[in-house]
Every structure is written in C-alpha cells, then in structure tokens.
Motif scaffolding. Structure first.
Motif, PDB file in Angstrom:
ATOM      1  N   GLN A  71       0.977  -1.209  -0.110  1.00  0.00           N
ATOM      2  CA  GLN A  71      -0.120   0.047   0.278  1.00  0.00           C
ATOM      3  C   GLN A  71       0.641   0.920  -0.161  1.00  0.00           C
ATOM      4  O   GLN A  71       0.345   2.149   0.233  1.00  0.00           O
ATOM      5  N   TYR A  73       2.644   2.311   2.694  1.00  0.00           N
ATOM      6  CA  TYR A  73       2.516   2.675   3.815  1.00  0.00           C
ATOM      7  C   TYR A  73       4.352   3.517   4.212  1.00  0.00           C
ATOM      8  O   TYR A  73       4.504   3.901   4.789  1.00  0.00           O
ATOM      9  N   ARG A 259      -1.469   1.443  10.248  1.00  0.00           N
ATOM     10  CA  ARG A 259      -2.146   1.712   8.903  1.00  0.00           C
ATOM     11  C   ARG A 259      -2.237   0.495   8.242  1.00  0.00           C
ATOM     12  O   ARG A 259      -2.923   0.006   7.938  1.00  0.00           O
ATOM     13  N   SER A 262      -5.277  -1.205   9.999  1.00  0.00           N
ATOM     14  CA  SER A 262      -6.361  -1.009   9.728  1.00  0.00           C
ATOM     15  C   SER A 262      -6.725  -1.627   8.733  1.00  0.00           C
ATOM     16  O   SER A 262      -8.145  -1.778   8.436  1.00  0.00           O
ATOM     17  N   TYR A 263      -6.121  -1.408   7.235  1.00  0.00           N
ATOM     18  CA  TYR A 263      -6.582  -1.784   5.829  1.00  0.00           C
ATOM     19  C   TYR A 263      -6.959  -3.429   6.188  1.00  0.00           C
ATOM     20  O   TYR A 263      -7.912  -3.824   5.791  1.00  0.00           O
ATOM     21  N   SER A 266     -10.236  -4.021   7.001  1.00  0.00           N
ATOM     22  CA  SER A 266     -11.499  -4.000   6.002  1.00  0.00           C
ATOM     23  C   SER A 266     -11.342  -4.480   4.716  1.00  0.00           C
ATOM     24  O   SER A 266     -11.999  -4.686   4.075  1.00  0.00           O
ATOM     25  N   CYS A 344      -0.823   8.901  13.623  1.00  0.00           N
ATOM     26  CA  CYS A 344      -2.104   7.852  13.091  1.00  0.00           C
ATOM     27  C   CYS A 344      -3.195   8.717  12.702  1.00  0.00           C
ATOM     28  O   CYS A 344      -3.957   8.603  12.159  1.00  0.00           O
ATOM     29  N   TYR A 348      -4.797   9.796   9.808  1.00  0.00           N
ATOM     30  CA  TYR A 348      -5.965   9.025   9.254  1.00  0.00           C
ATOM     31  C   TYR A 348      -7.337   9.030  10.094  1.00  0.00           C
ATOM     32  O   TYR A 348      -8.403   7.825   9.637  1.00  0.00           O
ATOM     33  N   ASN A 350      -9.884   9.645  10.265  1.00  0.00           N
ATOM     34  CA  ASN A 350     -11.999   9.966   9.823  1.00  0.00           C
ATOM     35  C   ASN A 350     -12.040   8.906   8.828  1.00  0.00           C
ATOM     36  O   ASN A 350     -12.762   8.539   8.406  1.00  0.00           O
ATOM     37  N   ASP A 351     -10.640   8.169   8.596  1.00  0.00           N
ATOM     38  CA  ASP A 351     -10.704   7.183   7.658  1.00  0.00           C
ATOM     39  C   ASP A 351     -11.125   5.720   7.874  1.00  0.00           C
ATOM     40  O   ASP A 351     -11.822   4.745   7.219  1.00  0.00           O
ATOM     41  N   ASN A 352     -11.112   5.248   9.370  1.00  0.00           N
ATOM     42  CA  ASN A 352     -12.043   4.337   9.890  1.00  0.00           C
ATOM     43  C   ASN A 352     -11.291   4.880  11.340  1.00  0.00           C
ATOM     44  O   ASN A 352     -10.759   4.433  12.147  1.00  0.00           O
ATOM     45  N   SER A 353     -12.482   5.706  12.003  1.00  0.00           N
ATOM     46  CA  SER A 353     -12.262   6.019  13.209  1.00  0.00           C
ATOM     47  C   SER A 353     -12.713   4.717  14.331  1.00  0.00           C
ATOM     48  O   SER A 353     -11.698   5.393  15.524  1.00  0.00           O
TER      49      SER A 353
END
Length: 369
Positions: A71, A73, A259, A262-263, A266, A344, A348, A350-353
């Motif tokens: 990704q 990162y 990160r 988090s990926y 989902s 983070c 970031y 807001n992408d995966n609160s």
C-alpha cells in the motif's frame, strides 16, 4: 648524518599522519554509508539514502509488513524493510546482538524475556500476534476435561509456554513437577510423538494449526488463547540501544504497521492474497490461521500481558537467577507506540475512526500502569 636522521624522522611522521587520515576517512565513509560493525545501532541506508530496517523473517511471513509495502505506507514513511531470513530463534537473537538484524517480530514473548533475564539488553516496543492459533491437541479419542487433563500426562511442548503453565499455577498445580515433559527437537516431532503414543498431548505454533485440523487421527482440545486470553503471542523487540538511537525510525515503522492493521481490518481477503504471493504458501494454509478467530493481530506492546508473562516465568523458575534484579518495565517502551498511534489517528483517523478508538482504548487498558 644528522640531516639524514631528521629526514627519516620527518618521513616516519608523515607516514603516521597519512595513516591516521586514511583511517579517519574510512570511518567517515562507513558512517555515511550506514555500515555497522558488530552491534553498532546506527541506521542503515540504501544507495538512495532511504533508511533500511532489517527484520527477522520466517517462512510464514508478516502480513502487516506485506500490506505496508504493497500500500506504499513504508515508502511514505521514508523507510524500507529488508527481510533477513532465519531458520531458528537462536539465529534471531544472535542477529540482534551482532547487528545483522534490527527487529524481531515472530519470536514469541517467552523467548525475548528469557534473553532479557540472561542479560541481553532488549526492548519490547510493539506487537505482531497478540494471540495465535496455538492448539493443544491429542489423539482423536483422548478425553479432555480442561488443562487439568495435562497433569500426570506426557506432554510434548516446553514449560516456558506460560499461556498454559501459568494458568495451571493459578489453579494450584506445579506443572514442572506434575507433568511428564516429553522433549522433541521440532514442533513437527511433537505431532509425530502424539500420533505414535509417545506423548498424550502436545501444542504447536500457529503455522501448524492447519496440519492438526486436517489430520483425522488428531483433535484440537483447546487453544492457548482460550486458556489465557490476550496472552501475548509475539512481541516486537530490538536491542535497547537500537531503539534509543533510532526513535524516529521506530515510530515510522509502527505508523506503517498501524495503518496496515487498519487496512487489514476492512480488507481481509486482499491481505490473504498478498501473503500468499509473498510467502508462496497455499491460500488454504494461510486462511487456516488468518481466518481463525483465535488469531488476533495487534501492534500494541501490551505491557500488562508482558508483565504477566514475566511473573509467570519467574514463578515457574524458568528465568535466570539474576532476573529478580531486573525491572522488566525498563525493557518495555510504550511511549513510541503511543506517539505513533496518536499521529496516525490525527492524520488518518477519519478513514477508520472506530479502529483508532478501539486501539486507543486497548492502549489505555494495557499500558498505563
């Protein structure tokens, strides 16, 4: 004669000066190129000046690092992870000691704690597997009433697996004396020992979970995480000197892995595909543990779980005599992870609160004391 002696003297002085200057130049070149000699904690740079982190690598891989690389990162953090292939845990800790490895992430918690107790100056600063798919198994027709069934039986795994022996202590047993420990050279030999009747029960690591589940002669009695929840399977560890000398690099790696987690939250199926490609393992063997609810991947250092492991191993008499003089909390750095997590979340979140709220809650529960 006098002029000749003075000339010789000046010549020797000049030679010494040239030698000193050459040695100084060589040291400067080595430093600039990131070359280290035997445990030097200096960062390593690639030819383009990117910071390289040398990670001990087992055949079953590191799904978070695979995601972080795929990704972008790691690239965004300005670091590159170089895999250093290892065959044994002994290779890992020797590599950390001599500087050929910076970080280990797949060598459990018990093994770093044993090394710390023996005097190797290591720091735990993150995590990989919080719990793995570590099955306690037996022949298919063996009776199982709980971990008490191990008492008085032949058991093929090491007593330092505190996720089992610790809870037996809590129940009032002395597992070192009340269990007949059957020694094997490899985990695969544990499986064979049970099948041949040489051992009544055994335990193997996550990577062999699928072997147990697909063998009709064997059955899973329980998983380590059922016996001791959040037992701390694999902690991320490095030499204390390296961590202290390279805090920005440590945080950059942790941010990339946070990160990636988090990926993973989902994009589970995509993560499986990436790990299949990276390791060459079959999708079936990888899904056998990544799809298993006992497999909990987490970057948090989990100080409370490490403290509990240290306590169990001390009570079991599995640490060196000098361990009583060691404050294990001095070998657990939670600050760098918290800073990386906060950074983070700020950038970031807001992408995966929900993910970041969960990670912050876990940190608060397990690292504040």
């Amino acid at each position: 004669m006098r002029n000749h002696r003075e000339s010789e003297k000046r010549k020797k002085t000049l030679i010494r000066l040239i030698a000193i200057m050459m040695a100084f130049t060589l040291v400067m070149l080595m430093t600039a190129c990131g070359v280290s000699s035997g445990g030097d904690p200096a960062e390593t740079k690639d030819p383009e000046g990117v910071t390289v982190v040398k990670l001990a690598f087992y055949p079953h891989g590191h799904v978070l690092n695979v995601i972080a690389e795929d990704q972008g990162y790691l690239e965004e953090e300005g670091i590159k992870v170089q895999y250093v292939k290892v065959d044994t845990d002994e290779d890992v800790f020797k590599g950390i000691k001599n500087g050929t490895i910076d970080i280990a992430s797949n060598s459990g918690t018990n093994l770093p704690l044993e090394r710390i107790a023996a005097g190797q100056d290591l720091t735990i600063f993150g995590g990989y597997l919080l719990t793995g798919c570590m099955p306690v198994f037996a022949k298919e027709d063996t009776e199982w009433k709980g971990i008490e069934s191990l008492i008085g039986k032949k058991v093929a795994f090491e007593p330092n697996l505190y996720c089992i022996t610790g809870p037996l202590l809590d129940k009032g047993y002395d597992p070192l004396r009340q269990i007949n420990w059957y020694e094997t050279g490899t985990q695969e030999e544990r499986i064979q020992a049970v099948k041949e009747g040489k051992a009544d029960y055994a335990l193997v690591g996550t990577q062999l979970n699928n072997v147990i589940n697909t063998d009709p002669e064997l059955k899973v009695c329980t998983y380590a995480s059922d016996v001791l929840p959040e037992y701390s399977c694999c902690r991320v560890v490095a030499s204390t000197e390296w961590v202290n000398e390279n805090p920005d690099t440590v945080k950059a790696l942790l941010r990339a892995w946070i990160r990636a987690l988090s990926y993973y939250d989902s994009h589970h199926d995509e993560a499986v595909t990436l790990l299949v490609k990276e390791t060459g393992q079959t999708e079936e063997s990888i899904r056998a543990y990544l799809d298993n609810p006992h497999c909990d991947i987490n970057v948090d250092p989990m100080k409370s779980a490490v403290d509990r492991a240290w306590k169990y191993m001390g009570e079991l008499g599995l640490l060196s005599a000098s361990a009583s003089k060691i404050d294990i909390d001095e070998h657990i750095n939670t600050v760098l992870y918290k800073e990386a997590l906060d950074e983070c979340q700020d950038k970031y979140g807001n992408d995966n609160s929900k993910f970041y709220e969960r990670m912050q809650g876990q940190y608060a529960r397990n690292n504040m004391n």
